[in-house]
Motif scaffolding. Structure first.
Motif, short mmCIF file in Angstrom:
data_model
loop_
_atom_site.label_atom_id
_atom_site.label_comp_id
_atom_site.label_asym_id
_atom_site.label_seq_id
_atom_site.Cartn_x
_atom_site.Cartn_y
_atom_site.Cartn_z
N HIS A 86 -21.99 29.61 -10.00
CA HIS A 86 -22.10 29.00 -8.35
C HIS A 86 -20.50 29.18 -7.72
CE1 HIS A 86 -25.81 26.38 -7.84
NE2 HIS A 86 -26.04 27.02 -8.95
N ALA A 87 -19.60 29.14 -8.53
CA ALA A 87 -17.97 28.71 -7.78
C ALA A 87 -17.35 30.05 -8.02
CB ALA A 87 -17.66 27.44 -8.33
N VAL A 88 -17.77 31.32 -7.73
CA VAL A 88 -16.61 32.44 -7.81
C VAL A 88 -15.78 32.44 -6.74
CG1 VAL A 88 -16.73 34.91 -8.00
CG2 VAL A 88 -18.24 33.69 -9.13
N ASP A 89 -14.44 32.47 -7.08
CA ASP A 89 -13.49 32.65 -5.86
C ASP A 89 -12.41 33.37 -5.89
OD1 ASP A 89 -12.14 31.62 -8.20
OD2 ASP A 89 -11.69 29.80 -7.50
N SER A 90 -12.91 34.61 -6.80
CA SER A 90 -11.81 35.71 -6.45
C SER A 90 -12.50 37.06 -7.20
CB SER A 90 -10.58 35.32 -7.53
OG SER A 90 -11.00 35.34 -8.83
N LEU A 112 -20.40 32.80 -4.07
CA LEU A 112 -18.84 32.91 -3.75
C LEU A 112 -18.60 31.64 -3.29
CD1 LEU A 112 -18.52 36.41 -2.18
CD2 LEU A 112 -17.99 36.01 -4.40
N GLN A 113 -17.79 30.78 -3.74
CA GLN A 113 -17.46 29.31 -3.25
C GLN A 113 -16.55 29.69 -1.77
OE1 GLN A 113 -15.67 26.87 -6.14
NE2 GLN A 113 -15.90 24.91 -4.72
N ILE A 130 -13.56 35.75 1.89
CA ILE A 130 -14.93 36.00 1.49
C ILE A 130 -15.33 37.25 2.20
CG2 ILE A 130 -17.35 35.47 1.89
CD1 ILE A 130 -16.59 32.52 1.24
N ASP A 131 -14.75 37.43 3.39
CA ASP A 131 -15.16 38.91 4.21
C ASP A 131 -14.45 40.01 3.39
OD1 ASP A 131 -16.85 38.66 6.36
OD2 ASP A 131 -15.53 37.51 7.51
N THR A 132 -13.40 39.46 3.36
CA THR A 132 -12.44 40.87 2.55
C THR A 132 -13.15 41.02 1.28
OG1 THR A 132 -10.85 39.92 3.63
CG2 THR A 132 -10.16 41.61 1.73
N LEU A 133 -13.67 40.13 0.49
CA LEU A 133 -14.07 40.44 -0.91
C LEU A 133 -15.45 41.29 -0.89
CD1 LEU A 133 -14.13 37.93 -3.94
CD2 LEU A 133 -15.81 39.77 -3.62
N ILE A 134 -16.29 40.94 0.06
CA ILE A 134 -17.51 41.65 0.18
C ILE A 134 -17.51 43.07 0.87
CG2 ILE A 134 -19.19 39.36 0.04
CD1 ILE A 134 -19.49 39.70 2.99
N LYS A 135 -16.11 43.16 1.35
CA LYS A 135 -15.98 44.60 1.91
C LYS A 135 -15.22 45.53 0.83
CE LYS A 135 -16.58 43.49 6.75
NZ LYS A 135 -15.78 42.44 7.43
#
Ligand code: PLP
Length: 236
Positions: A86-90, A112-113, A130-135
């Motif tokens: 549940h708590a992925v943060d990087s 993503l937390q 989060i935006d940056t990570l998913i892109k």
């Protein structure tokens, strides 16, 4: 009241679309089995060692949710069996989960937390991260993970207005991501690489014993409830 009755009452207060994760941290196998025997299968732990031990000792059809902060060097212990992290943060953590999942020829589902609480906390990502990570152009390479949603924890407060505001902010952010995901998917002629094949946002994990009803009103699809089912814990 008994565990079974608490569980039943909480389930009755939730629609079929909301998944209840029964949080069993610090609780005994005997207590967990009371919920199991009542038909429950989704259980959550916040410490990897404790979850591994319970996985080994309890029936294998339990779906184990890792709801706590994850240290990268411990991912390997839960990689063979964990149902949802549940708590992925990087991105770094995501890469480690991918690596360990690959060893077991599994695809591990991750949330993503998001950081939504007012108070200072080191956990969770601001929305722009989060935006940056998913892109990220590195995301499509991670064949053994799947990002299936977002998770958030509200402030430790009795202020219902504040709780609602925090849940709503995450829910709005989630809905926008889902919208843009659906738009991308329906575009014909897109280069396959522009589609994040391992990004399928359907789960919004928010709400605990004290605030899950507010969370559900604001759009939660998965609640993590411990003390309201099993009683108070001796330690946090
Ligand atoms: C402990 C915990 C819960 C459940 O807390 P309760 O207040 O007992 O329902 C939910 N989510 C996380 C991340 C937790 O650590």
């Amino acid at each position: 009241m008994l565990i079974k009755e608490h569980l039943h009452k909480i389930k009755q207060s939730l629609s079929d679309k909301v998944i209840l994760v029964a949080v069993t941290k610090t609780k005994s196998n005997a207590d967990i089995m009371k919920a199991y025997d009542a038909g429950h299968r989704d259980f959550g732990e916040n410490k990897i060692q404790e979850m591994v031990r319970k996985y080994e000792e309890l029936p294998k059809d339990i779906r184990w949710h890792m709801i706590g902060h994850v240290q990268r060097n411990k991912v390997k212990y839960m990689a063979p069996f964990v149902h949802l992290i549940h708590a992925v943060d990087s991105l770094k953590l995501l890469k480690e989960i991918n690596k360990q999942a690959k060893k077991h020829q599994r695809v591990i589902n991750c949330l993503l937390q998001a950081r939504i609480a007012q108070e200072e906390t080191k956990f969770g990502m601001p929305f722009n991260e989060i935006d940056t990570l998913i892109k990220s152009t590195e995301l499509p390479d991670l064949q053994n993970i799947k990002i299936t949603g977002l998770m958030g924890m509200a402030s430790f407060t009795d202020d219902k207005k504040q709780l609602r505001k925090e849940f709503k902010s995450l829910s709005d952010f989630f809905k926008n991501l889902v919208k843009s995901q659906n738009k991308t998917e329906s575009k014909i002629g897109d280069a396959p690489s522009s589609l994040q094949h391992n990004l399928k946002l359907t789960i919004l994990s928010m709400g605990m014993s004290a605030d899950y009803l507010i969370a559900v009103e604001e759009g939660s699809t998965m609640v993590r409830v411990g003390s309201a089912i099993f009683g108070l814990r001796n330690y946090i």
